[in-house]
Design a protein around this motif. Structure first.
Motif, PDB file in Angstrom:
ATOM      1  N   ARG A 173       0.818  -1.201   0.000  1.00  0.00           N
ATOM      2  CA  ARG A 173       0.000   0.000   0.000  1.00  0.00           C
ATOM      3  C   ARG A 173       0.866   1.272   0.000  1.00  0.00           C
ATOM      4  O   ARG A 173       0.646   2.193  -0.776  1.00  0.00           O
ATOM      5  N   ARG A 174       1.891   1.303   0.879  1.00  0.00           N
ATOM      6  CA  ARG A 174       2.667   2.547   0.951  1.00  0.00           C
ATOM      7  C   ARG A 174       3.530   2.742  -0.297  1.00  0.00           C
ATOM      8  O   ARG A 174       3.826   3.856  -0.692  1.00  0.00           O
ATOM      9  N   TYR A 175       3.914   1.625  -0.901  1.00  0.00           N
ATOM     10  CA  TYR A 175       4.678   1.705  -2.153  1.00  0.00           C
ATOM     11  C   TYR A 175       3.787   2.300  -3.256  1.00  0.00           C
ATOM     12  O   TYR A 175       4.200   3.168  -4.020  1.00  0.00           O
ATOM     13  N   ALA A 176       2.527   1.843  -3.296  1.00  0.00           N
ATOM     14  CA  ALA A 176       1.584   2.370  -4.291  1.00  0.00           C
ATOM     15  C   ALA A 176       1.300   3.842  -4.030  1.00  0.00           C
ATOM     16  O   ALA A 176       1.228   4.651  -4.966  1.00  0.00           O
ATOM     17  N   ASN A 177       1.179   4.194  -2.737  1.00  0.00           N
ATOM     18  CA  ASN A 177       0.969   5.607  -2.401  1.00  0.00           C
ATOM     19  C   ASN A 177       2.116   6.454  -2.921  1.00  0.00           C
ATOM     20  O   ASN A 177       1.904   7.553  -3.439  1.00  0.00           O
ATOM     21  N   ALA A 178       3.340   5.935  -2.768  1.00  0.00           N
ATOM     22  CA  ALA A 178       4.513   6.677  -3.239  1.00  0.00           C
ATOM     23  C   ALA A 178       4.458   6.847  -4.758  1.00  0.00           C
ATOM     24  O   ALA A 178       4.734   7.925  -5.290  1.00  0.00           O
ATOM     25  N   LEU A 179       4.072   5.795  -5.467  1.00  0.00           N
ATOM     26  CA  LEU A 179       3.986   5.880  -6.933  1.00  0.00           C
ATOM     27  C   LEU A 179       2.957   6.925  -7.362  1.00  0.00           C
ATOM     28  O   LEU A 179       3.141   7.639  -8.342  1.00  0.00           O
ATOM     29  N   ARG A 180       1.858   7.008  -6.589  1.00  0.00           N
ATOM     30  CA  ARG A 180       0.799   7.961  -6.951  1.00  0.00           C
ATOM     31  C   ARG A 180       1.259   9.399  -6.782  1.00  0.00           C
ATOM     32  O   ARG A 180       0.677  10.312  -7.357  1.00  0.00           O
ATOM     33  N   LEU A 181       2.296   9.599  -5.964  1.00  0.00           N
ATOM     34  CA  LEU A 181       2.790  10.963  -5.758  1.00  0.00           C
ATOM     35  C   LEU A 181       3.567  11.498  -6.951  1.00  0.00           C
ATOM     36  O   LEU A 181       3.741  12.699  -7.089  1.00  0.00           O
ATOM     37  N   LEU A 182       4.065  10.605  -7.790  1.00  0.00           N
ATOM     38  CA  LEU A 182       4.967  11.052  -8.858  1.00  0.00           C
ATOM     39  C   LEU A 182       4.171  11.752  -9.960  1.00  0.00           C
ATOM     40  O   LEU A 182       3.232  11.180 -10.498  1.00  0.00           O
ATOM     41  N   PRO A 183       4.532  12.989 -10.261  1.00  0.00           N
ATOM     42  CA  PRO A 183       3.693  13.805 -11.133  1.00  0.00           C
ATOM     43  C   PRO A 183       3.957  13.643 -12.628  1.00  0.00           C
ATOM     44  O   PRO A 183       3.171  14.128 -13.428  1.00  0.00           O
ATOM     45  N   GLU A 184       5.023  12.970 -13.027  1.00  0.00           N
ATOM     46  CA  GLU A 184       5.337  13.002 -14.453  1.00  0.00           C
ATOM     47  C   GLU A 184       4.298  12.304 -15.321  1.00  0.00           C
ATOM     48  O   GLU A 184       3.694  11.316 -14.911  1.00  0.00           O
ATOM     49  N   SER A 185       4.114  12.824 -16.518  1.00  0.00           N
ATOM     50  CA  SER A 185       3.138  12.185 -17.404  1.00  0.00           C
ATOM     51  C   SER A 185       3.804  11.151 -18.306  1.00  0.00           C
ATOM     52  O   SER A 185       3.147  10.249 -18.803  1.00  0.00           O
ATOM     53  N   GLN A 186       5.099  11.269 -18.539  1.00  0.00           N
ATOM     54  CA  GLN A 186       5.821  10.240 -19.290  1.00  0.00           C
ATOM     55  C   GLN A 186       6.291   9.222 -18.268  1.00  0.00           C
ATOM     56  O   GLN A 186       7.276   9.460 -17.584  1.00  0.00           O
ATOM     57  N   ARG A 187       5.587   8.115 -18.168  1.00  0.00           N
ATOM     58  CA  ARG A 187       5.899   7.222 -17.059  1.00  0.00           C
ATOM     59  C   ARG A 187       6.601   5.956 -17.520  1.00  0.00           C
ATOM     60  O   ARG A 187       6.018   5.110 -18.159  1.00  0.00           O
ATOM     61  N   PHE A 188       7.861   5.833 -17.131  1.00  0.00           N
ATOM     62  CA  PHE A 188       8.607   4.603 -17.374  1.00  0.00           C
ATOM     63  C   PHE A 188       8.596   3.837 -16.055  1.00  0.00           C
ATOM     64  O   PHE A 188       9.355   4.140 -15.146  1.00  0.00           O
ATOM     65  N   MET A 189       7.674   2.875 -15.967  1.00  0.00           N
ATOM     66  CA  MET A 189       7.397   2.273 -14.667  1.00  0.00           C
ATOM     67  C   MET A 189       8.606   1.596 -14.029  1.00  0.00           C
ATOM     68  O   MET A 189       8.827   1.722 -12.835  1.00  0.00           O
ATOM     69  N   LYS A 190       9.407   0.897 -14.856  1.00  0.00           N
ATOM     70  CA  LYS A 190      10.542   0.181 -14.248  1.00  0.00           C
ATOM     71  C   LYS A 190      11.490   1.155 -13.560  1.00  0.00           C
ATOM     72  O   LYS A 190      12.085   0.841 -12.542  1.00  0.00           O
ATOM     73  N   GLY A 191      11.622   2.341 -14.141  1.00  0.00           N
ATOM     74  CA  GLY A 191      12.454   3.367 -13.528  1.00  0.00           C
ATOM     75  C   GLY A 191      11.813   3.907 -12.265  1.00  0.00           C
ATOM     76  O   GLY A 191      12.479   4.079 -11.238  1.00  0.00           O
ATOM     77  N   LEU A 192      10.510   4.130 -12.334  1.00  0.00           N
ATOM     78  CA  LEU A 192       9.808   4.675 -11.159  1.00  0.00           C
ATOM     79  C   LEU A 192       9.869   3.695  -9.987  1.00  0.00           C
ATOM     80  O   LEU A 192      10.029   4.103  -8.844  1.00  0.00           O
ATOM     81  N   TYR A 193       9.778   2.388 -10.286  1.00  0.00           N
ATOM     82  CA  TYR A 193       9.880   1.394  -9.213  1.00  0.00           C
ATOM     83  C   TYR A 193      11.211   1.568  -8.483  1.00  0.00           C
ATOM     84  O   TYR A 193      11.271   1.511  -7.266  1.00  0.00           O
ATOM     85  N   GLY A 194      12.263   1.731  -9.245  1.00  0.00           N
ATOM     86  CA  GLY A 194      13.588   1.877  -8.634  1.00  0.00           C
ATOM     87  C   GLY A 194      13.684   3.166  -7.832  1.00  0.00           C
ATOM     88  O   GLY A 194      14.226   3.190  -6.726  1.00  0.00           O
ATOM     89  N   TRP A 195      13.134   4.225  -8.404  1.00  0.00           N
ATOM     90  CA  TRP A 195      13.232   5.541  -7.766  1.00  0.00           C
ATOM     91  C   TRP A 195      12.548   5.555  -6.415  1.00  0.00           C
ATOM     92  O   TRP A 195      13.036   6.137  -5.443  1.00  0.00           O
ATOM     93  N   VAL A 196      11.384   4.888  -6.336  1.00  0.00           N
ATOM     94  CA  VAL A 196      10.585   4.900  -5.120  1.00  0.00           C
ATOM     95  C   VAL A 196      11.331   4.266  -3.946  1.00  0.00           C
ATOM     96  O   VAL A 196      11.229   4.729  -2.809  1.00  0.00           O
ATOM     97  N   GLY A 197      12.120   3.237  -4.194  1.00  0.00           N
ATOM     98  CA  GLY A 197      12.919   2.615  -3.143  1.00  0.00           C
ATOM     99  C   GLY A 197      12.179   1.517  -2.387  1.00  0.00           C
ATOM    100  O   GLY A 197      11.466   0.755  -3.008  1.00  0.00           O
ATOM    101  N   PHE A 198      12.320   1.457  -1.080  1.00  0.00           N
ATOM    102  CA  PHE A 198      11.735   0.438  -0.183  1.00  0.00           C
ATOM    103  C   PHE A 198      12.433  -0.921  -0.366  1.00  0.00           C
ATOM    104  O   PHE A 198      13.100  -1.163  -1.372  1.00  0.00           O
TER     105      PHE A 198
END
Ligand code: UDP
Ligand code: MG
Length: 336
Positions: A173-198
């Motif tokens: 849940r908190r990982y998903a919450n973190a992903l929802r915070l990211l504002p970019e419209s060009q979304r490269f998910m594999k990169g965002l997963y790494g960026w979020v951490g945890f």
């Protein structure tokens, strides 16, 4: 809601009509197991129709979900898998864990049990799957290019993108919450997963070949996506550019001194026009490449500056599970 935990399964769908009923019947069986084994009492499917033209959305409306709640989202056009995944995560706000998987059965539904088990027993925020034997299945060229891609992506970044990790994963849940915070419209998910951490944990997976339908990602599209991902996630190529410029400038300076010394103190033999032309063409080409790369970065900032949403919904249908409320078994809502 009861005290038990809830799980949402997010599936992007693009022209998968012939896979859907088989996928859902296998998922239904797996959900049964997950409920019993892990005490998860609410399982909800989220299907995102990413602008299919083969009637996938209508097909989804007719399937038997065996008591699972379902949200069907339809995009107004094809926005891409990354946007579809984002829409799924955005809609699954109630879930304690979200699992993302492909609709083409290359992500075996049976593996969901292992994903949930690792999440429950190890308490990590993300359980991802990674391709084990890449070389054997995809050829040396693709494997090498992919290796270079991850090398560049992980240059100098504080976070790292796990090589060969796929989109088949579970997030908390908190990982998903973190992903929802990211504002970019060009979304490269594999990169965002790494960026979020945890804390995360990987499970090996050897994806079976696609049974029906065709892949939407051919070599050219993959190359374009990789380049896109690279320029939206790391500025390392800009540094490499500057570094290349520095090296060339130093070498030229030394060579310049060498020519002067040779002209003054030794017999000077003049250089032919061909070598001058070759050098000019070489540096002209280098400059074009560097300018193009720079333009790519500027283009990215222009696109992000517009702040467009990553996707547009055409329709949203929520089918609530019959067990919880028999009267409202199929409630349909059209969003604007
Ligand atoms: N997909 C999507 N939008 C697209 C392309 C693909 O939602 O524009 C979905 C597709 O329906 C599937 C998943 O993304 O569920 C993976 O697609 P595909 O199997 O074509 O890719 P591959 O497995 O070859 O990487
Ligand atoms: Mg596939």
């Amino acid at each position: 809601m009861t005290s038990g935990q809830s799980l949402s399964i997010v599936v992007p769908v693009f022209n998968e009509a012939e896979n859907l009923s088989y996928l859902v019947s296998r998922l239904n069986m797996v959900c049964e197991r997950i409920r019993h084994e892990f005490g998860i009492d609410t399982i909800h499917y989220v299907f995102i129709d990413d602008g299919s033209s083969d009637g996938s959305f209508d097909a989804l409306g007719t399937l038997d979900y065996a008591g699972q709640g379902v949200t069907l989202l339809q995009f107004s056009r094809n926005f891409g898998k990354e946007a579809a995944l984002s829409a799924g995560i955005d809609s699954a706000t109630d879930a304690d864990a979200i699992i993302m998987m492909d609709a083409d059965l290359q992500h075996p539904p049976e593996l969901l049990v292992d994903l949930v088990r690792v999440w429950k027993t190890e308490g990590v925020d993300s359980v991802f799957t990674y391709k084990e034997h890449r070389r054997a299945s995809e050829g040396v060229l693709k494997a090498t290019l992919s290796h270079i891609f991850y090398w560049v992506m992980n240059r100098g970044a504080r976070f790292s993108i796990t090589e060969n990790a796929g989109d088949f994963r579970l997030i908390s849940r908190r990982y998903a919450n973190a992903l929802r915070l990211l504002p970019e419209s060009q979304r490269f998910m594999k990169g965002l997963y790494g960026w979020v951490g945890f804390a995360q944990r990987g499970l090996p997976l050897t994806p079976p070949p696609r049974e029906r339908g065709t892949t939407s990602f051919n070599g050219a599209r993959l190359m374009a996506m990789s380049f896109d991902a690279m320029t939206s996630f790391t500025t390392a190529p800009l540094r490499l550019m500057a570094l290349a410029g520095l090296v060339i400038a130093c070498v030229s300076a030394v060579y310049g001194v060498y020519i002067v010394v040779e002209r003054l103190f030794f017999t000077a033999n003049s250089i032919g026009i061909a070598s001058v032309l070759a050098l000019m063409a070489f540096f002209g080409g280098m400059q074009m490449i560097f300018l193009g790369l720079l333009g790519e970065y500027i283009g990215k900032t222009v696109l992000e500056a517009k702040r467009r949403p990553p996707y547009i919904l055409a329709e949203k249908r929520v089918i609530s599970p019959p067990a919880t409320d028999a009267a409202a078994s199929a409630q349909t809502e059209i969003s604007s």
